[in-house]
Design a protein around this motif. Structure first.
Motif, PDB file in Angstrom:
ATOM      1  N   CYS A 230       0.827  -1.202   0.000  1.00 46.68           N
ATOM      2  CA  CYS A 230       0.000   0.000   0.000  1.00 46.68           C
ATOM      3  C   CYS A 230       0.864   1.255   0.000  1.00 46.68           C
ATOM      4  N   CYS A 231       1.900   1.264   0.837  1.00 46.78           N
ATOM      5  CA  CYS A 231       2.816   2.407   0.892  1.00 46.78           C
ATOM      6  C   CYS A 231       3.581   2.552  -0.418  1.00 46.78           C
ATOM      7  N   TRP A 232       4.023   1.414  -0.965  1.00 48.88           N
ATOM      8  CA  TRP A 232       4.783   1.443  -2.227  1.00 48.88           C
ATOM      9  C   TRP A 232       3.924   1.985  -3.364  1.00 48.88           C
ATOM     10  N   LEU A 233       2.681   1.531  -3.462  1.00 50.63           N
ATOM     11  CA  LEU A 233       1.789   1.995  -4.516  1.00 50.63           C
ATOM     12  C   LEU A 233       1.473   3.477  -4.374  1.00 50.63           C
ATOM     13  N   ALA A 234       1.263   3.930  -3.141  1.00 55.87           N
ATOM     14  CA  ALA A 234       0.974   5.350  -2.917  1.00 55.87           C
ATOM     15  C   ALA A 234       2.156   6.218  -3.321  1.00 55.87           C
ATOM     16  N   TYR A 235       3.355   5.798  -2.917  1.00 53.46           N
ATOM     17  CA  TYR A 235       4.559   6.559  -3.273  1.00 53.46           C
ATOM     18  C   TYR A 235       4.793   6.549  -4.772  1.00 53.46           C
ATOM     19  N   PHE A 236       4.666   5.377  -5.385  1.00 58.02           N
ATOM     20  CA  PHE A 236       4.958   5.267  -6.812  1.00 58.02           C
ATOM     21  C   PHE A 236       3.954   6.060  -7.639  1.00 58.02           C
ATOM     22  N   SER A 237       2.688   6.038  -7.243  1.00 57.26           N
ATOM     23  CA  SER A 237       1.669   6.807  -7.960  1.00 57.26           C
ATOM     24  C   SER A 237       1.914   8.306  -7.829  1.00 57.26           C
ATOM     25  N   ALA A 238       2.276   8.740  -6.631  1.00 55.40           N
ATOM     26  CA  ALA A 238       2.531  10.163  -6.414  1.00 55.40           C
ATOM     27  C   ALA A 238       3.801  10.632  -7.126  1.00 55.40           C
ATOM     28  N   SER A 239       4.782   9.740  -7.260  1.00 57.46           N
ATOM     29  CA  SER A 239       6.047  10.127  -7.896  1.00 57.46           C
ATOM     30  C   SER A 239       5.904  10.329  -9.402  1.00 57.46           C
ATOM     31  N   TYR A 240       4.796   9.831  -9.985  1.00 58.94           N
ATOM     32  CA  TYR A 240       4.621   9.982 -11.429  1.00 58.94           C
ATOM     33  C   TYR A 240       4.536  11.453 -11.828  1.00 58.94           C
ATOM     34  N   VAL A 241       3.809  12.251 -11.047  1.00 58.58           N
ATOM     35  CA  VAL A 241       3.647  13.664 -11.373  1.00 58.58           C
ATOM     36  C   VAL A 241       4.992  14.376 -11.349  1.00 58.58           C
ATOM     37  N   GLN A 242       5.788  14.113 -10.314  1.00 53.97           N
ATOM     38  CA  GLN A 242       7.106  14.744 -10.211  1.00 53.97           C
ATOM     39  C   GLN A 242       8.017  14.284 -11.341  1.00 53.97           C
ATOM     40  N   PHE A 243       7.986  12.987 -11.621  1.00 53.27           N
ATOM     41  CA  PHE A 243       8.818  12.456 -12.703  1.00 53.27           C
ATOM     42  C   PHE A 243       8.421  13.068 -14.047  1.00 53.27           C
ATOM     43  N   SER A 244       7.112  13.173 -14.278  1.00 55.56           N
ATOM     44  CA  SER A 244       6.623  13.745 -15.534  1.00 55.56           C
ATOM     45  C   SER A 244       7.045  15.198 -15.679  1.00 55.56           C
ATOM     46  N   ASN A 245       6.957  15.977 -14.605  1.00 59.44           N
ATOM     47  CA  ASN A 245       7.350  17.383 -14.660  1.00 59.44           C
ATOM     48  C   ASN A 245       8.851  17.528 -14.883  1.00 59.44           C
ATOM     49  N   ASN A 246       9.645  16.679 -14.231  1.00 60.42           N
ATOM     50  CA  ASN A 246      11.097  16.739 -14.415  1.00 60.42           C
ATOM     51  C   ASN A 246      11.484  16.427 -15.857  1.00 60.42           C
ATOM     52  N   GLN A 247      10.857  15.393 -16.442  1.00 63.27           N
ATOM     53  CA  GLN A 247      11.167  15.045 -17.826  1.00 63.27           C
ATOM     54  C   GLN A 247      10.703  16.137 -18.776  1.00 63.27           C
ATOM     55  N   SER A 248       9.584  16.781 -18.469  1.00 62.05           N
ATOM     56  CA  SER A 248       9.099  17.861 -19.327  1.00 62.05           C
ATOM     57  C   SER A 248      10.076  19.025 -19.347  1.00 62.05           C
ATOM     58  N   LEU A 249      10.622  19.363 -18.171  1.00 63.36           N
ATOM     59  CA  LEU A 249      11.617  20.437 -18.108  1.00 63.36           C
ATOM     60  C   LEU A 249      12.924  20.023 -18.759  1.00 63.36           C
ATOM     61  N   LYS A 250      13.328  18.784 -18.549  1.00 64.53           N
ATOM     62  CA  LYS A 250      14.587  18.286 -19.097  1.00 64.53           C
ATOM     63  C   LYS A 250      14.559  18.246 -20.612  1.00 64.53           C
ATOM     64  N   TRP A 251      13.427  17.857 -21.186  1.00 65.90           N
ATOM     65  CA  TRP A 251      13.299  17.720 -22.637  1.00 65.90           C
ATOM     66  C   TRP A 251      12.633  18.918 -23.293  1.00 65.90           C
TER      67      TRP A 251
END
Length: 296
Positions: A230-251
């Motif tokens: 449950c903790c892993w899924l919550a963290y991984f789901s929440a990290s998608y937004v941050q990862f997506s924003n970082n890749q958008s800025l990087k690219w």
């Protein structure tokens, strides 16, 4: 130097300074002309270029957030000391460095395709042609020379290609050939595979629980594993937004807008058909079956 004998060269530089365009090249050109005037003993021209040099620097120093050095120079009250500090700032740069510098990268495969598609769209309405059956589909052919580096390792079906570690080694090449949207899918897939290492290793212990533990310890392990997931899924789901924003800025995709075409056979009424509703209902039945199986 011919430019020193022409008042036009000075006037052109003065216009560029006042327009506040290309501040760095203009400052370097002025300093170059100023040094030449000093070397030839032309005091009047030297003083003119010196005043123009100070004017160009004053405009450049207005935005002190660009460079902390600008803020330090603006605090100096003495004009001559301020001029010396400005000369020190630009001492390591030469205008020839800008002449030889590579300011732009070569167009990537995906950039060329986008420009071609944009150019075609000015004269041909592809969406309308597909809607009326004049065109079934259109797509670019692969470029073997550009695709070969990817097929050797990233898309290889050889054992070392299949068993390679899911890292970021090929992300840039995939992006340059297929574009950001396709590259983002594989980048996120690599991140997912790496993130699955922890739950996969834990699941291996969970599978062997009946052989290694008694009943009480098994129950404790099951509850602990459930909480961990449950903790892993919550963290991984929440990290998608941050990862997506970082890749958008990087690219450079933070201002990217999709230009998608609807399939010619799609209609809004298709969403309300009985077939679509049945498929969605079957999905939920499968989900509840898995939940029920996990709870037994």
């Amino acid at each position: 130097h011919e430019a020193l004998d022409k008042q036009r060269s000075y006037e052109e530089l003065k216009v560029l300074v006042q327009s506040e365009r290309y501040p760095v090249p203009v400052i370097l050109m002025i300093r170059e002309e100023m040094d030449l005037a000093k070397a030839h003993g032309k005091t009047t021209q030297y003083n003119d270029y010196k005043a123009l040099f100070n004017e160009a620097n004053a405009l450049e120093e207005q935005d002190t957030q660009k460079n902390p050095i600008d803020e330090e120079i603006t605090r100096i009250d003495d004009g001559e000391q301020k001029f010396e500090e400005r000369m020190k700032r630009w001492a390591e740069f030469q205008f020839d460095d800008l002449r030889k510098a590579t300011l732009y990268e070569d167009f990537k495969e995906v950039d060329i395709l986008r420009m071609m598609d944009d150019r075609m769209a000015r004269f041909i309405n592809v969406g309308a042609m597909m809607e009326h059956g004049l065109l079934t589909s259109y797509f670019p052919l692969h470029t073997p020379s550009a695709l070969e580096p990817l097929t050797e390792r990233w898309a290889s079906l050889k054992p070392w290609g299949i068993l390679q570690w899911p890292g970021e080694e090929h992300d840039t090449k995939v992006r340059e050939y297929f574009g950001e949207e396709v590259a983002f899918f594989f980048t996120w897939l690599n991140r997912l595979n790496i993130a699955l290492i922890l739950p996969s290793a834990s699941a291996l212990i969970f599978v062997l629980r009946w052989m290694l533990l008694d009943l009480r310890e098994v129950r404790i392990l099951e509850v602990s594993f459930s909480l961990m997931m449950c903790c892993w899924l919550a963290y991984f789901s929440a990290s998608y937004v941050q990862f997506s924003n970082n890749q958008s800025l990087k690219w450079g995709m933070n201002v990217f807008s999709k230009n998608m075409r609807e399939l010619p056979g799609w209609t809004p009424e298709a969403e309300d058909r009985m077939k679509v509703s049945c498929i969605r209902a079957i999905h939920w039945v499968v989900v509840f079956l898995f939940i029920a199986e996990a709870g037994c």
